[in-house]
Write an enzyme that holds these catalytic residues in place. Structure first.
Site, PDB file in Angstrom:
ATOM      1  CB  SER A 130      -9.375  -2.164   0.726  1.00 29.59           C
ATOM      2  OG  SER A 130      -8.101  -2.164   0.147  1.00 29.59           O
TER       3      SER A 130
HETATM    4  N1  SAH Z   1      -4.830   1.292   1.033  1.00 27.23           N
HETATM    5  C1  SAH Z   1      -5.814   1.576   0.029  1.00 27.23           C
HETATM    6  C2  SAH Z   1      -5.880   0.529  -1.052  1.00 27.23           C
HETATM    7  C3  SAH Z   1      -5.107   0.924  -2.230  1.00 27.23           C
HETATM    8  S1  SAH Z   1      -5.106  -0.273  -3.543  1.00 27.23           S
HETATM    9  C4  SAH Z   1      -7.159   1.804   0.712  1.00 27.23           C
HETATM   10  O1  SAH Z   1      -7.200   2.432   1.736  1.00 27.23           O
HETATM   11  O2  SAH Z   1      -8.191   1.410   0.219  1.00 27.23           O
HETATM   12  C5  SAH Z   1      -3.435  -0.788  -3.475  1.00 27.23           C
HETATM   13  C6  SAH Z   1      -2.403   0.226  -3.833  1.00 27.23           C
HETATM   14  O3  SAH Z   1      -1.133  -0.435  -3.802  1.00 27.23           O
HETATM   15  C7  SAH Z   1      -2.505   0.838  -5.212  1.00 27.23           C
HETATM   16  O4  SAH Z   1      -2.669   2.222  -5.086  1.00 27.23           O
HETATM   17  C8  SAH Z   1      -1.203   0.479  -5.895  1.00 27.23           C
HETATM   18  O5  SAH Z   1      -0.697   1.492  -6.730  1.00 27.23           O
HETATM   19  C9  SAH Z   1      -0.294   0.250  -4.702  1.00 27.23           C
HETATM   20  N2  SAH Z   1       0.910  -0.560  -4.946  1.00 27.23           N
HETATM   21  C10 SAH Z   1       1.049  -1.687  -5.679  1.00 27.23           C
HETATM   22  N3  SAH Z   1       2.336  -2.107  -5.642  1.00 27.23           N
HETATM   23  C11 SAH Z   1       3.008  -1.220  -4.848  1.00 27.23           C
HETATM   24  C12 SAH Z   1       4.373  -1.092  -4.423  1.00 27.23           C
HETATM   25  N4  SAH Z   1       5.323  -1.943  -4.800  1.00 27.23           N
HETATM   26  N5  SAH Z   1       4.696  -0.063  -3.624  1.00 27.23           N
HETATM   27  C13 SAH Z   1       3.759   0.841  -3.218  1.00 27.23           C
HETATM   28  N6  SAH Z   1       2.475   0.779  -3.596  1.00 27.23           N
HETATM   29  C14 SAH Z   1       2.093  -0.234  -4.401  1.00 27.23           C
END
Ligand code: SAH
Length: 287
Positions: A130
């Site tokens: 993000s």
């Molecule tokens: N927190 C991260 C952003 C990751 S993007 C950062 O520091 O930048 C969002 C993430 O959510 C992805 O890796 C995706 O696989 C995960 N995601 C989507 N649906 C999910 C669910 N139901 N349970 C756990 N993770 C999920």
């Protein structure tokens, strides 16, 4: 006529004249310029098999960070913080936490030059790390309301670990952080990247975050890095009284809005904030 004895012989070639048989695994980053020291030894040769995996990951991260760009210094992070302040993000605790987490260690070596720009970057498997301003805004929101009055956050649940960057920021702000990821290779990678930071109160779970994580509930904060059609009921059940959920939720069409849900003695209070764009919240697991 010149003295043939002074000319370097064509054969055999001296060692330094020989081209490497294969390209080194670590390339100079784009734009590093001629002053950046060329990597001499391929990364793989420096990973010592006797080191535990997490040490290997830490070494790899250090080698792939282009020190010529100064990304390992705190100065570049402080410039990012100043830009976030200029954009109106003012929570000192959140900005201080972000000033301490080395974001460049969480992005791919090829993208490391952009690590402190306010941009999301791909982390593989169709997912992204993000934007710093969005991370700051969401955590700032989560620390508002009753959480601001209570002081330090006790337990926080993050949905969507991704590469682990936001989890590391959260771990500087809460006593206990649990972060769930549904894509196994991302969960594994985050584990490797976070290991050198030695955050013992941060736990990574491979699972479906739509179900929350009941064993550690209730949570003072639940923060989602992926957006669904609605807030899953498990999150509401697992939220402490006085706790706050911050999550992107899809409204009509494809756009999403940041939703804040407070749990009070009297029930839930919902407010909506900025329009955002997150990857979709999906159920089930990816191996
Ligand atoms: N927190 C991260 C952003 C990751 S993007 C950062 O520091 O930048 C969002 C993430 O959510 C992805 O890796 C995706 O696989 C995960 N995601 C989507 N649906 C999910 C669910 N139901 N349970 C756990 N993770 C999920």
């Amino acid at each position: 006529m010149s003295d043939p004895g002074r000319r370097p012989p064509k054969f055999p070639l001296r060692l330094e004249q020989m081209a490497p048989a294969r390209k080194p695994v670590v390339d100079a980053p784009p734009g590093a310029g001629p002053t950046a020291p060329p990597p001499v030894v391929p990364r793989r040769m420096l990973l010592r098999p006797q080191q535990p995996l997490q040490h290997a990951a830490a070494i790899a991260a250090r080698i792939s960070a282009p020190t010529g760009l100064g990304l390992d210094s705190t100065g570049v992070r402080h410039r990012m913080i100043e830009r976030l302040r200029a954009e109106g993000l003012t929570h000192d605790g959140v900005l201080d936490a972000m000033a301490h987490v080395p974001r460049h260690l969480f992005v791919d070596a090829a993208l490391v030059a952009q690590a402190y720009e306010d941009t999301s970057l791909p982390i593989g498997h169709g997912q992204t790390i993000s934007k710093p301003s969005v991370v700051a805004r969401m955590i700032e929101l989560m620390m508002g309301g009753a959480n601001a009055r209570a002081g330090q956050l006790r337990r926080v649940l993050e949905i969507g670990t991704g590469c682990g960057y936001q989890a590391a920021v959260l771990a500087r702000l809460a006593k206990q952080v649990l972060s769930i990821e549904r894509v196994k290779p991302l969960h594994d990678k985050a584990r490797e990247l976070l290991a050198p930071l030695r955050m013992n109160h941060l736990r990574l779970v491979y699972g479906d975050g739509m179900l929350g994580h009941a064993p550690n509930a209730p949570y003072d904060g639940i923060i989602a890095a992926a957006g669904g059609d609605a807030l899953p009921s498990a999150w509401l059940d697992q939220l402490a009284i006085g706790g706050r959920i911050v999550a992107p939720v899809r409204d009509t069409g494809e756009s999403q809005t940041l939703v804040v849900l407070d749990r009070t003695e009297a029930g839930f209070v919902r407010s909506t904030h900025e329009v955002v764009q997150f990857v979709p919240l999906k159920s089930g697991l990816v191996r």
